[in-house]
Structures are given as structure tokens and as C-alpha cells.
Design an enzyme around this catalytic site. Structure first.
Site, PDB file in Angstrom:
ATOM      1  N   SER A 104       0.822  -1.212   0.000  1.00  0.00           N
ATOM      2  CA  SER A 104       0.000   0.000   0.000  1.00  0.00           C
ATOM      3  C   SER A 104       0.858   1.265   0.000  1.00  0.00           C
ATOM      4  O   SER A 104       0.335   2.368  -0.150  1.00  0.00           O
ATOM      5  CB  SER A 104      -0.878   0.021   1.255  1.00  0.00           C
ATOM      6  OG  SER A 104      -0.049   0.082   2.414  1.00  0.00           O
ATOM      7  N   LYS A 105       2.173   1.111   0.183  1.00  0.00           N
ATOM      8  CA  LYS A 105       3.011   2.296   0.408  1.00  0.00           C
ATOM      9  C   LYS A 105       3.412   2.977  -0.910  1.00  0.00           C
ATOM     10  O   LYS A 105       3.357   2.374  -1.975  1.00  0.00           O
ATOM     11  CB  LYS A 105       4.266   1.907   1.192  1.00  0.00           C
ATOM     12  CG  LYS A 105       3.964   1.404   2.616  1.00  0.00           C
ATOM     13  CD  LYS A 105       3.316   2.476   3.468  1.00  0.00           C
ATOM     14  CE  LYS A 105       3.226   2.126   4.940  1.00  0.00           C
ATOM     15  NZ  LYS A 105       2.281   1.045   5.256  1.00  0.00           N
ATOM     16  N   THR A 106       3.862   4.226  -0.787  1.00  0.00           N
ATOM     17  CA  THR A 106       4.239   5.025  -1.961  1.00  0.00           C
ATOM     18  C   THR A 106       5.356   4.335  -2.742  1.00  0.00           C
ATOM     19  O   THR A 106       5.348   4.295  -3.972  1.00  0.00           O
ATOM     20  CB  THR A 106       4.709   6.423  -1.481  1.00  0.00           C
ATOM     21  OG1 THR A 106       3.651   6.990  -0.693  1.00  0.00           O
ATOM     22  CG2 THR A 106       5.050   7.331  -2.643  1.00  0.00           C
TER      23      THR A 106
END
Ligand SMILES: Cc1ncc(COP(=O)(O)O)c(C=O)c1O
Length: 377
Positions: free
Chosen positions: A182-184
């Protein structure tokens, strides 16, 4: 109905090529090359001397606490509003998590609350850069130094954020990042621990490798450690993502800009803050609904989900979770952490996936504005 995703990465041919290269070549004497390249490039990007690629940010926090020697009677302070991954490793090492309040504007650790939470048993504090926002590091570091408390920066959600010109991940004795899907910047699952302290770095390396010391004979374990290692395939993906990090962060900020302009005139909705001297990389665009509107976050999420819009609830105060029901800290936290308990029930993370289009964000803002005014009417 096509759903609008709350989170998700931006993968290009570069990532696919690097992972394919790792699958094809990263064996035998080259087995660790991608990890080494990713660590060196990430340390250089943040501006820290040392970096260790790990299976998760949770393991990075665990490792940092182990290496510092936190345990037993120690207390470790965390903000009450964060993912349980910040606090769970405190219990892994047998210490006690203490929950402090958040700042009303940044939603990050509040300095006055931190100062209240410190006791003679406090050994460390883990400020969290929540959703990409930055706490007031100058004052937190000053307070921690005065009380001789170790600072571990939980930068899991904040790649690309800045505080007074310094990158998220620059603060404290050690800092940690998450590369969860889910992270950038993602490696699927993964994390990184950074420090400028060579002794801490060497100890973390040893503890992460089943207690084997560099240079010792093969299969010779000096201590009982952990098996915390990132695979070559993950590191190759991370390296490719890191080479595009400015583009990834710029897209996050662009998405936030679309929300800001579309919700500019909507009353009763407050978005992520960016206090002077900080840059917020806005991992998750977050809306706090005015209390007067009467929205509970779960109901708001259901109403948006009916239109195909996926959201996430703002983190529940850790001290309100069943996981901590037996902790004597809970009663203190519920009385002290008034801001976390006020904001959390009426705030949600809006779709922030890197694949979003301006039209999709426009649709989300339109629905949200209507829901806000319906309750207000
Ligand atoms: C603030 C915070 N800390 C720690 C973590 C743990 O990261 P991981 O899932 O990589 O273990 C997360 C991840 O979601 C997080 O948001």
C-alpha cells in the site's frame, strides 16, 4: 461497478525488468547484490550512513528495540493514533507501550503529551510520521535528549516528506520505513532500518542474521537472533521504485492537490496539514469531518462504499483496541489522549492509490461533499 481503490502502487517496465533480472541472476555469488544496491541507494537518498533491508517495517522496529537493549521494566512511548505495528514490537521485547496524544493539526505525536507520558522508566519514544505528516522533530528531539530517551523515527508512511529541509527518516538514533504494497514506494512486503551509528548498525546486522558476527566462521552463532532478511526479488523491485521516488512522491502530492482544489469550498472537511517548514508526501489523503456533521467514520465508509469508493478508517486509538484491554496504560491513555479520541471516530483515509485519475478524485469529492451537506441539512 468498478471500485476506486484506497491504495496501490505505480509499477512500470523498469520494475518488471529489475525483478526479472533478479530472478535470472541473483543467485550463487550474486545472491545479495540487489539487497546491497538497494541499501546503499536508500541510505544515500535519505542521507544516512547505514541501511539494512528487512522483511517488514515491523521487523525493523523489533530489531531496533532489540539492538538498543529495550526490555524488562522499560516503557516506550508511542502516539495513540498509529498502526499497531509501531507498538507491537515493544511487547515482543517484553517492555511496556505507553500511549501519548496526538497534535490536533498534524495528527502526529504531541509534545506536551509526550512530556506528560515520560516516567523514570521511559527508555525510548517512537514518533510516527502519520499519513506522511511530520511531527515537530526539533522540539521532540530536544525533549528526548533532555530526558536521555532514545528516539526511533517511525517513517513507515512518509517516504518523500520533509521537516525543515531534512528528509523523513533523518531523525533519531534510528529510523524505519515500510515498503508494504500500500506504500508510496513498495517491494510488496518489506522494510528498511537506517542509522548513522556504526555500533548500532553492526548489532542490528548481527541480530538480523541469527546472531552471526561478520567475519566469524561459518554457522557460528554468537547470540540467539532473528532471521530478518529481504529477498533479492523484493530488493530489485525496491531499487527500481527508488529510482522513480521523486516521480512517485510528486504523483502523491498531485493527487492531494486534486482533492484540495475540489474540496476547497466544502465546509466541515479538514484534510492533511502541511505546517510551515514541512512537506507532506501525503501517503493517505485523510478527511476529518467536523463533529457538528455527526458522521461516524464507519457509516461514512459504508456510504462511500455503496458508490464503489474504498476508504480506510483513521486508526483507532491503540489504547481503545481489545489487544490492549489488559494494559494498565489504557485508563491513563483514555483520559490523557483527548485529541486522538476526538478525531479518530470522525476521520477516514480517502482513495490515494497511485493509479487514480483526476476524474476519479473528482467523483470521490463530489460524493463526499454531498454526504457532508446531507448530514448538515
Ligand atoms: C506507522 C506504521 N508503522 C509501522 C508499519 C509496519 O510496516 P510493515 O507492514 O512493513 O511491517 C506500518 C505499516 O503499515 C505503519 O503504517
Amino acid at each position: 461497478m468498478q471500485r476506486i481503490p484506497v491504495a496501490g502502487p505505480w509499477i512500470t517496465q523498469r520494475e518488471i525488468d529489475y525483478v526479472a533480472q533478479a530472478v535470472g541472476t541473483a543467485w550463487y555469488r550474486s545472491a545479495n547484490l540487489f539487497q546491497q544496491r538497494f541499501e546503499a541507494a536508500f541510505a544515500a537518498y535519505i542521507g544516512r550512513r547505514f541501511a539494512i533491508a528487512l522483511p517488514s517495517c515491523t521487523s525493523a522496529i523489533h530489531l531496533a528495540l532489540l539492538a538498543i537493549g529495550v526490555g524488562g521494566d522499560d516503557e516506550v512511548i508511542v502516539p495513540d493514533a498509529t498502526w499497531i505495528a509501531t507498538s507491537a514490537p515493544i511487547s515482543y521485547v517484553g517492555a511496556t507501550p505507553v500511549f501519548a496524544d496526538i497534535d490536533r493539526r498534524t495528527w502526529c505525536l504531541s509534545l506536551p503529551s509526550l512530556e506528560q507520558a515520560i516516567t523514570p522508566r521511559t527508555r525510548a519514544v517512537l514518533p510516527v510520521n502519520l499519513y506522511g505528516g511530520m511531527p515537530d522533530y526539533d522540539r521532540i528531539l530536544e525533549a528526548a535528549a533532555r530526558k536521555r530517551i532514545v528516539v526511533i523515527e517511525d517513517a513507515a508512511e512518509s517516504v518523500g516528506s520533509l521537516y525543515r529541509g531534512k528528509k523523513a527518516g533523518s531523525f533519531g538514533l534510528a529510523s524505519v520505513f515500510s515498503f508494504h504494497g500500500s506504500k508510496t514506494l513498495t517491494t510488496g512486503e518489506g522494510g528498511m532500518l537506517l542509522t548513522d551509528d556504526e555500533a548500532l548498525y553492526e548489532r542490528c546486522r548481527m541480530l538480523a542474521d541469527h546472531g552471526r558476527r561478520k567475519g566469524d566462521r561459518a554457522f557460528w552463532n554468537a547470540e540467539i537472533g532473528q532471521k530478518y532478511k529481504m529477498s533479492s526479488l523484493q530488493a530489485a523491485l525496491g531499487l527500481a521504485q527508488l529510482e522513480r521516488v521523486d516521480e512517485l512522491v510528486a504523483r502523491k502530492r498531485e493527487i492531494f492537490g486534486w482533492y484540495q482544489s475540489a474540496l476547497d469550498r466544502a465546509s466541515g472537511i479538514t484534510l492533511n496539514a502541511e505546517p510551515d517548514g514541512t512537506t507532506n508526501s501525503v501517503w493517505m489523503v485523510t478527511a476529518v469531518m467536523d463533529a457538528a456533521l455527526g458522521w461516524r467514520k464507519e457509516d461514512l465508509a459504508d456510504a462511500l462504499a455503496a458508490d464503489g469508493i474504498d476508504t480506510r478508517p483513521f486508526f483507532y486509538p491503540l489504547s481503545s483496541l481489545p489487544a490492549y484491554a489488559d494494559s494498565p496504560q489504557v485508563a491513563v491513555a483514555a483520559k490523557r489522549n483527548l485529541i486522538a479520541y476526538d478525531i479518530s471516530p470522525r476521520a477516514i483515509n480517502l482513495p490515494s492509490a497511485l493509479s487514480l485519475t483526476e476524474d476519479q478524485v473528482g467523483f470521490v469529492c463530489d460524493r463526499l461533499t454531498r454526504l457532508a451537506s446531507k448530514k448538515a441539512a
